[in-house]
Design a protein around this motif. Structure first.
Motif, PDB file in Angstrom:
ATOM      1  N   LEU A 220     -14.065  10.101   5.911  1.00  0.00           N
ATOM      2  CA  LEU A 220     -12.923  10.763   6.538  1.00  0.00           C
ATOM      3  C   LEU A 220     -11.648  10.633   5.713  1.00  0.00           C
ATOM      4  O   LEU A 220     -10.759  11.483   5.799  1.00  0.00           O
ATOM      5  CB  LEU A 220     -12.681  10.175   7.933  1.00  0.00           C
ATOM      6  CG  LEU A 220     -13.842  10.271   8.931  1.00  0.00           C
ATOM      7  CD1 LEU A 220     -13.430   9.622  10.250  1.00  0.00           C
ATOM      8  CD2 LEU A 220     -14.271  11.706   9.144  1.00  0.00           C
ATOM      9  N   TYR A 221     -11.553   9.562   4.939  1.00  0.00           N
ATOM     10  CA  TYR A 221     -10.337   9.325   4.154  1.00  0.00           C
ATOM     11  C   TYR A 221     -10.678   8.462   2.958  1.00  0.00           C
ATOM     12  O   TYR A 221     -11.482   7.529   3.041  1.00  0.00           O
ATOM     13  CB  TYR A 221      -9.272   8.626   5.000  1.00  0.00           C
ATOM     14  CG  TYR A 221      -8.011   8.271   4.228  1.00  0.00           C
ATOM     15  CD1 TYR A 221      -6.949   9.163   4.141  1.00  0.00           C
ATOM     16  CD2 TYR A 221      -7.913   7.044   3.563  1.00  0.00           C
ATOM     17  CE1 TYR A 221      -5.808   8.838   3.409  1.00  0.00           C
ATOM     18  CE2 TYR A 221      -6.770   6.726   2.839  1.00  0.00           C
ATOM     19  CZ  TYR A 221      -5.724   7.619   2.758  1.00  0.00           C
ATOM     20  OH  TYR A 221      -4.615   7.307   2.032  1.00  0.00           O
ATOM     21  N   LYS A 222     -10.042   8.780   1.824  1.00  0.00           N
ATOM     22  CA  LYS A 222     -10.157   7.948   0.638  1.00  0.00           C
ATOM     23  C   LYS A 222      -8.795   7.922  -0.045  1.00  0.00           C
ATOM     24  O   LYS A 222      -8.202   8.961  -0.307  1.00  0.00           O
ATOM     25  CB  LYS A 222     -11.208   8.488  -0.323  1.00  0.00           C
ATOM     26  CG  LYS A 222     -11.391   7.635  -1.573  1.00  0.00           C
ATOM     27  CD  LYS A 222     -12.479   8.189  -2.476  1.00  0.00           C
ATOM     28  CE  LYS A 222     -12.676   7.315  -3.715  1.00  0.00           C
ATOM     29  NZ  LYS A 222     -13.741   7.858  -4.597  1.00  0.00           N
ATOM     30  N   GLY A 223      -8.287   6.731  -0.296  1.00  0.00           N
ATOM     31  CA  GLY A 223      -6.988   6.603  -0.939  1.00  0.00           C
ATOM     32  C   GLY A 223      -6.885   5.281  -1.664  1.00  0.00           C
ATOM     33  O   GLY A 223      -7.816   4.467  -1.661  1.00  0.00           O
ATOM     34  N   ALA A 224      -5.759   5.069  -2.304  1.00  0.00           N
ATOM     35  CA  ALA A 224      -5.551   3.839  -3.066  1.00  0.00           C
ATOM     36  C   ALA A 224      -4.117   3.361  -2.907  1.00  0.00           C
ATOM     37  O   ALA A 224      -3.201   4.154  -2.679  1.00  0.00           O
ATOM     38  CB  ALA A 224      -5.873   4.060  -4.542  1.00  0.00           C
ATOM     39  N   LYS A 225      -3.933   2.045  -3.001  1.00  0.00           N
ATOM     40  CA  LYS A 225      -2.611   1.431  -2.961  1.00  0.00           C
ATOM     41  C   LYS A 225      -2.487   0.486  -4.156  1.00  0.00           C
ATOM     42  O   LYS A 225      -3.420  -0.265  -4.457  1.00  0.00           O
ATOM     43  CB  LYS A 225      -2.428   0.618  -1.669  1.00  0.00           C
ATOM     44  CG  LYS A 225      -2.442   1.436  -0.395  1.00  0.00           C
ATOM     45  CD  LYS A 225      -1.078   1.983  -0.080  1.00  0.00           C
ATOM     46  CE  LYS A 225      -1.064   2.671   1.274  1.00  0.00           C
ATOM     47  NZ  LYS A 225       0.274   3.202   1.604  1.00  0.00           N
ATOM     48  N   PRO A 226      -1.347   0.506  -4.852  1.00  0.00           N
ATOM     49  CA  PRO A 226      -1.194  -0.425  -5.972  1.00  0.00           C
ATOM     50  C   PRO A 226      -1.173  -1.878  -5.528  1.00  0.00           C
ATOM     51  O   PRO A 226      -1.615  -2.765  -6.261  1.00  0.00           O
ATOM     52  CB  PRO A 226       0.136  -0.009  -6.597  1.00  0.00           C
ATOM     53  CG  PRO A 226       0.863   0.721  -5.512  1.00  0.00           C
ATOM     54  CD  PRO A 226      -0.196   1.401  -4.697  1.00  0.00           C
ATOM     55  N   LYS A 227      -0.675  -2.121  -4.295  1.00  0.00           N
ATOM     56  CA  LYS A 227      -0.603  -3.491  -3.799  1.00  0.00           C
ATOM     57  C   LYS A 227      -0.434  -3.483  -2.292  1.00  0.00           C
ATOM     58  O   LYS A 227       0.256  -2.616  -1.748  1.00  0.00           O
ATOM     59  CB  LYS A 227       0.566  -4.242  -4.450  1.00  0.00           C
ATOM     60  CG  LYS A 227       0.618  -5.732  -4.146  1.00  0.00           C
ATOM     61  CD  LYS A 227       1.727  -6.409  -4.945  1.00  0.00           C
ATOM     62  CE  LYS A 227       1.730  -7.910  -4.739  1.00  0.00           C
ATOM     63  NZ  LYS A 227       2.776  -8.588  -5.549  1.00  0.00           N
ATOM     64  N   VAL A 228      -1.084  -4.417  -1.613  1.00  0.00           N
ATOM     65  CA  VAL A 228      -0.915  -4.572  -0.168  1.00  0.00           C
ATOM     66  C   VAL A 228      -0.574  -6.026   0.119  1.00  0.00           C
ATOM     67  O   VAL A 228      -1.035  -6.943  -0.572  1.00  0.00           O
ATOM     68  CB  VAL A 228      -2.182  -4.154   0.618  1.00  0.00           C
ATOM     69  CG1 VAL A 228      -2.390  -2.655   0.531  1.00  0.00           C
ATOM     70  CG2 VAL A 228      -3.419  -4.886   0.107  1.00  0.00           C
ATOM     71  N   LEU A 229       0.271  -6.223   1.153  1.00  0.00           N
ATOM     72  CA  LEU A 229       0.755  -7.553   1.517  1.00  0.00           C
ATOM     73  C   LEU A 229       0.561  -7.780   3.009  1.00  0.00           C
ATOM     74  O   LEU A 229       0.740  -6.850   3.812  1.00  0.00           O
ATOM     75  CB  LEU A 229       2.240  -7.693   1.180  1.00  0.00           C
ATOM     76  CG  LEU A 229       2.659  -7.439  -0.269  1.00  0.00           C
ATOM     77  CD1 LEU A 229       4.177  -7.340  -0.361  1.00  0.00           C
ATOM     78  CD2 LEU A 229       2.145  -8.546  -1.164  1.00  0.00           C
ATOM     79  N   PRO A 230       0.226  -8.999   3.433  1.00  0.00           N
ATOM     80  CA  PRO A 230       0.063  -9.279   4.857  1.00  0.00           C
ATOM     81  C   PRO A 230       1.326  -9.010   5.674  1.00  0.00           C
ATOM     82  O   PRO A 230       1.241  -8.666   6.855  1.00  0.00           O
ATOM     83  CB  PRO A 230      -0.308 -10.769   4.887  1.00  0.00           C
ATOM     84  CG  PRO A 230      -0.915 -11.024   3.554  1.00  0.00           C
ATOM     85  CD  PRO A 230      -0.153 -10.160   2.601  1.00  0.00           C
ATOM     86  N   GLY A 231       2.498  -9.163   5.046  1.00  0.00           N
ATOM     87  CA  GLY A 231       3.739  -8.980   5.787  1.00  0.00           C
ATOM     88  C   GLY A 231       4.175  -7.542   5.949  1.00  0.00           C
ATOM     89  O   GLY A 231       5.162  -7.280   6.636  1.00  0.00           O
ATOM     90  N   GLU A 232       3.464  -6.599   5.320  1.00  0.00           N
ATOM     91  CA  GLU A 232       3.877  -5.197   5.378  1.00  0.00           C
ATOM     92  C   GLU A 232       2.764  -4.336   5.965  1.00  0.00           C
ATOM     93  O   GLU A 232       1.644  -4.322   5.468  1.00  0.00           O
ATOM     94  CB  GLU A 232       4.255  -4.713   3.975  1.00  0.00           C
ATOM     95  CG  GLU A 232       5.423  -5.502   3.390  1.00  0.00           C
ATOM     96  CD  GLU A 232       5.901  -4.963   2.053  1.00  0.00           C
ATOM     97  OE1 GLU A 232       5.420  -3.888   1.635  1.00  0.00           O
ATOM     98  OE2 GLU A 232       6.755  -5.613   1.424  1.00  0.00           O
ATOM     99  N   MET A 233       3.090  -3.627   7.038  1.00  0.00           N
ATOM    100  CA  MET A 233       2.114  -2.777   7.690  1.00  0.00           C
ATOM    101  C   MET A 233       1.803  -1.553   6.834  1.00  0.00           C
ATOM    102  O   MET A 233       2.693  -0.977   6.201  1.00  0.00           O
ATOM    103  CB  MET A 233       2.633  -2.334   9.071  1.00  0.00           C
ATOM    104  CG  MET A 233       1.584  -1.657   9.929  1.00  0.00           C
ATOM    105  SD  MET A 233       2.236  -1.208  11.546  1.00  0.00           S
ATOM    106  CE  MET A 233       2.716  -2.819  12.166  1.00  0.00           C
ATOM    107  N   GLU A 234       0.557  -1.152   6.829  1.00  0.00           N
ATOM    108  CA  GLU A 234       0.123   0.032   6.099  1.00  0.00           C
ATOM    109  C   GLU A 234      -0.411   1.052   7.099  1.00  0.00           C
ATOM    110  O   GLU A 234      -0.692   0.741   8.255  1.00  0.00           O
ATOM    111  CB  GLU A 234      -0.977  -0.339   5.094  1.00  0.00           C
ATOM    112  CG  GLU A 234      -0.582  -1.392   4.079  1.00  0.00           C
ATOM    113  CD  GLU A 234       0.361  -0.865   3.014  1.00  0.00           C
ATOM    114  OE1 GLU A 234       0.557   0.379   2.956  1.00  0.00           O
ATOM    115  OE2 GLU A 234       0.903  -1.674   2.255  1.00  0.00           O
ATOM    116  N   SER A 235      -0.568   2.293   6.638  1.00  0.00           N
ATOM    117  CA  SER A 235      -1.133   3.311   7.512  1.00  0.00           C
ATOM    118  C   SER A 235      -1.809   4.386   6.682  1.00  0.00           C
ATOM    119  O   SER A 235      -1.458   4.600   5.525  1.00  0.00           O
ATOM    120  CB  SER A 235      -0.057   3.949   8.409  1.00  0.00           C
ATOM    121  OG  SER A 235       0.831   4.739   7.642  1.00  0.00           O
TER     122      SER A 235
END
Length: 242
Positions: A220-235
């Protein structure tokens, strides 16, 4: 603790005339937003000790100092790593949970990870006609997310009162995998759900992350993030209508 509240309090204490010696964080990463680390600590020269915790508070009638120790991967203090700091005040910032007293009192099931209600994409809880949004649902880092979620819940509640929400024919459970700790919503009601924005938090710092959303064999979805952090919500936005 170095969540957003702890970071902001370090800056506030400094502005009020206190000398903040150090911010100690048990985890190997801060739980706060990157901008708060910069604006609340680095801009004021306040050191942040990651993988550290208070192992002793000194003083009788009042605090006279603290001993801070480094912790290992098991989060237990490492002997010989102790540091002593003179101080007369200790502030504890030990994390946030949703305000769920009303939710629990109403008998609405809670998500064991978020501590708030489990909801569908409309933000309807598992009690028909009861909708949840904002910090009563899960802890947000940005007020913009709270506003968006509140509008969504309000529109859905109005449609429910008018009898305009389609009957649920099928429910899909959203299951977090990999480093994702939780998602909101936790379920999707069909045919109500079309294009759905799924919020999620990760449980560790990671770089060059691939994000996949699947339903069985269907991607249903495919994407990428350069960096993810526990303190910042993603969507991510998933197009179920496609």
């Amino acid at each position: 603790g170095s969540g957003d509240i702890g970071l902001i309090m370090a800056r506030r204490m400094t502005l009020e005339g206190a000398k903040v010696q150090v911010v100690a964080e048990l985890m190997p990463y801060s739980g706060g937003l990157s901008r708060n680390i910069q604006q609340c600590l680095k801009d004021f020269g306040i050191p942040l000790l990651l993988s550290h915790t208070i192992t002793k508070i000194h003083g009788a009638e009042r605090v006279t100092g603290v001993t801070i120790s480094q912790v290992g991967p098991d989060r237990k203090p490492i002997p010989g790593s102790e540091q002593y700091f003179d101080c007369d005040t200790v502030l504890l910032s030990c994390g946030l949970i949703p305000e769920n007293e009303l939710t629990r009192g109403a008998g609405i099931p809670l998500d064991p990870v978020t501590g708030g209600a489990s909801v569908a994409e409309s933000r309807e809880t598992e009690m028909p006609g009861v909708f949840a949004a904002g910090n009563v649902l899960h802890v947000h880092d940005l007020v913009d997310f709270v506003s968006d979620e509140a509008e969504m819940a309000g529109r859905s509640a109005a449609r429910w009162l008018q009898g305009k929400l389609p009957a649920v024919e099928r429910t899909l459970r959203v299951q977090a995998e990999g480093i994702v700790r939780y998602t909101v919503p936790q379920r999707l009601n069909l045919p109500q759900a079309e294009d759905v924005r799924i919020f999620f938090r990760v449980g560790q710092v990671a770089e060059k992350v691939n994000i996949l959303v699947r339903c069985g064999d269907r991607l249903l979805y495919k994407g990428a993030k350069p960096k993810v952090l526990p303190g910042e919500m993603e969507s991510v936005t998933v197009k179920l209508s496609a």
